[in-house]
Design a protein around this motif. Sequence first.
Motif, mmCIF file in Angstrom:
data_model
loop_
_atom_site.group_PDB
_atom_site.id
_atom_site.type_symbol
_atom_site.label_atom_id
_atom_site.label_comp_id
_atom_site.label_asym_id
_atom_site.label_seq_id
_atom_site.Cartn_x
_atom_site.Cartn_y
_atom_site.Cartn_z
ATOM 1 N N LYS A 157 1.318 -1.150 -0.230
ATOM 2 C CA LYS A 157 -0.291 0.582 -0.003
ATOM 3 C C LYS A 157 0.903 1.665 -0.347
ATOM 4 N N LEU A 158 1.081 2.553 -1.155
ATOM 5 C CA LEU A 158 1.129 2.861 -0.635
ATOM 6 C C LEU A 158 0.320 4.421 -0.606
ATOM 7 N N TYR A 159 0.383 5.073 0.439
ATOM 8 C CA TYR A 159 0.051 6.485 0.721
ATOM 9 C C TYR A 159 0.837 7.612 1.522
ATOM 10 N N GLY A 160 0.204 8.836 0.229
ATOM 11 C CA GLY A 160 0.803 10.033 -0.129
ATOM 12 C C GLY A 160 0.403 10.972 1.194
ATOM 13 N N HIS A 161 1.322 11.343 2.009
ATOM 14 C CA HIS A 161 0.834 12.579 2.710
ATOM 15 C C HIS A 161 0.086 13.517 1.813
ATOM 16 N N LYS A 162 -0.385 15.078 2.432
ATOM 17 C CA LYS A 162 -0.878 16.161 1.508
ATOM 18 C C LYS A 162 0.377 16.742 1.069
ATOM 19 N N GLY A 163 0.676 16.600 -0.134
ATOM 20 C CA GLY A 163 1.507 17.460 -0.562
ATOM 21 C C GLY A 163 3.129 16.509 -2.050
ATOM 22 N N THR A 164 2.109 15.586 -1.243
ATOM 23 C CA THR A 164 3.777 14.279 -1.716
ATOM 24 C C THR A 164 3.004 14.473 -3.673
ATOM 25 N N GLU A 165 3.743 14.826 -4.814
ATOM 26 C CA GLU A 165 3.431 13.925 -5.507
ATOM 27 C C GLU A 165 4.440 13.309 -6.528
ATOM 28 N N LEU A 166 4.562 12.722 -7.491
ATOM 29 C CA LEU A 166 5.199 11.888 -8.392
ATOM 30 C C LEU A 166 4.974 12.353 -9.683
ATOM 31 N N TYR A 167 6.010 12.372 -10.838
ATOM 32 C CA TYR A 167 5.950 12.975 -11.938
ATOM 33 C C TYR A 167 7.148 12.232 -12.168
ATOM 34 N N SER A 168 6.714 12.781 -13.612
ATOM 35 C CA SER A 168 7.844 11.140 -14.629
ATOM 36 C C SER A 168 9.124 11.915 -15.445
ATOM 37 N N GLN A 169 10.554 11.068 -15.188
ATOM 38 C CA GLN A 169 11.050 11.494 -16.174
ATOM 39 C C GLN A 169 11.393 11.987 -17.096
ATOM 40 N N ASN A 170 10.288 10.761 -17.612
ATOM 41 C CA ASN A 170 10.471 11.072 -19.127
ATOM 42 C C ASN A 170 9.569 10.455 -19.400
ATOM 43 N N ASP A 171 9.181 9.988 -21.133
ATOM 44 C CA ASP A 171 7.559 9.681 -21.349
ATOM 45 C C ASP A 171 7.443 7.891 -20.764
ATOM 46 N N GLU A 172 7.917 7.372 -20.313
ATOM 47 C CA GLU A 172 7.405 5.994 -19.658
ATOM 48 C C GLU A 172 6.340 6.239 -18.055
ATOM 49 N N PRO A 173 5.350 5.938 -17.490
ATOM 50 C CA PRO A 173 4.594 6.339 -16.496
ATOM 51 C C PRO A 173 5.571 6.827 -15.619
ATOM 52 N N ALA A 174 4.428 7.805 -15.009
ATOM 53 C CA ALA A 174 5.106 7.966 -13.040
ATOM 54 C C ALA A 174 5.003 6.737 -12.630
ATOM 55 N N LEU A 175 3.685 5.930 -12.902
ATOM 56 C CA LEU A 175 3.465 4.845 -11.674
ATOM 57 C C LEU A 175 3.116 3.779 -12.021
ATOM 58 N N LYS A 176 4.337 2.818 -13.187
ATOM 59 C CA LYS A 176 3.205 1.472 -12.964
ATOM 60 C C LYS A 176 3.245 0.297 -11.506
ATOM 61 N N ILE A 177 2.229 -0.801 -12.129
ATOM 62 C CA ILE A 177 1.695 -2.049 -11.526
ATOM 63 C C ILE A 177 2.354 -2.863 -12.346
ATOM 64 N N ASP A 178 2.949 -3.943 -12.147
ATOM 65 C CA ASP A 178 3.444 -4.688 -12.718
ATOM 66 C C ASP A 178 3.443 -5.881 -12.399
ATOM 67 N N HIS A 179 2.640 -7.205 -12.640
ATOM 68 C CA HIS A 179 1.967 -8.710 -12.460
ATOM 69 C C HIS A 179 2.341 -8.483 -11.203
ATOM 70 N N ALA A 180 0.994 -7.785 -10.779
ATOM 71 C CA ALA A 180 0.742 -7.783 -8.437
ATOM 72 C C ALA A 180 -0.411 -7.725 -8.385
ATOM 73 N N THR A 181 -0.434 -8.594 -7.302
ATOM 74 C CA THR A 181 -1.283 -8.705 -6.507
ATOM 75 C C THR A 181 -1.642 -7.558 -5.456
ATOM 76 N N ASN A 182 -2.995 -6.725 -4.726
ATOM 77 C CA ASN A 182 -3.895 -6.592 -3.561
ATOM 78 C C ASN A 182 -2.557 -4.930 -3.472
ATOM 79 N N VAL A 183 -2.349 -4.050 -4.066
ATOM 80 C CA VAL A 183 -2.253 -2.850 -3.910
ATOM 81 C C VAL A 183 -2.808 -2.125 -4.331
ATOM 82 N N TRP A 184 -2.781 -1.182 -3.262
ATOM 83 C CA TRP A 184 -3.329 0.042 -2.944
ATOM 84 C C TRP A 184 -2.834 1.262 -2.871
ATOM 85 N N ILE A 185 -3.006 1.797 -3.640
ATOM 86 C CA ILE A 185 -2.271 3.305 -3.881
ATOM 87 C C ILE A 185 -3.195 4.507 -3.591
ATOM 88 N N GLU A 186 -2.614 5.529 -2.745
ATOM 89 C CA GLU A 186 -4.110 6.574 -2.460
ATOM 90 C C GLU A 186 -3.435 8.340 -2.169
#
Length: 168
Positions: free
Chosen positions: A55-84
């Motif tokens: 589980k990934l929880y961001g505090h208020k003001g958490t920002e991810l930004y991609s460094q290129n044309d790839e996705p900023a966040l990739k979930i690959d071949h995973a189970t039971n993932v929570w992003i909030e």
Amino acid sequence: MKQIGLLFLFFLFTSQTAYAEFDIQFAIDQAKAGDSIHIPAGRYQGNFIVRKPIKLYGHKGTELYSQNDEPALKIDHATNVWIENIRITAKNKGIVANETENLELRAIELKDVQTGIHIQRSRHIRILENRIIGNESHFAEKGNGIAVFKSEDVAIEQNTIEQVQDGI
């Protein structure tokens, strides 16, 4: 006078707080199955990959930004993932989930993206209460707010989608 100078130096050094930079990918890689990672507020550049049940929880003001044309966040071949509670900025796709099972994306703001959330070959997906804002490019060059391909049991509820070619 010497005591005042020492007192001044004491307050100068004790009043400044040094923050260590949080390494999100390292935290993801080191996490054990089922762990929760609380990401401190701040801007984090990278292309982050989740391949385990966490589980990934961001505090208020958490920002991810991609460094290129790839996705900023990739979930690959995973189970039971929570992003909030994370803001994501990306040149192309914000979040990509590939062959994922039991994924929940909640209260995420995706901004300046061509495609907000891209789900493929996945099942038991919940996309809830997110805000997706596309980019300012020409309408024909915009992508989808949420794209779902070859997936099943997908719930998409209470999302706000703007400035994209197709919402869902």
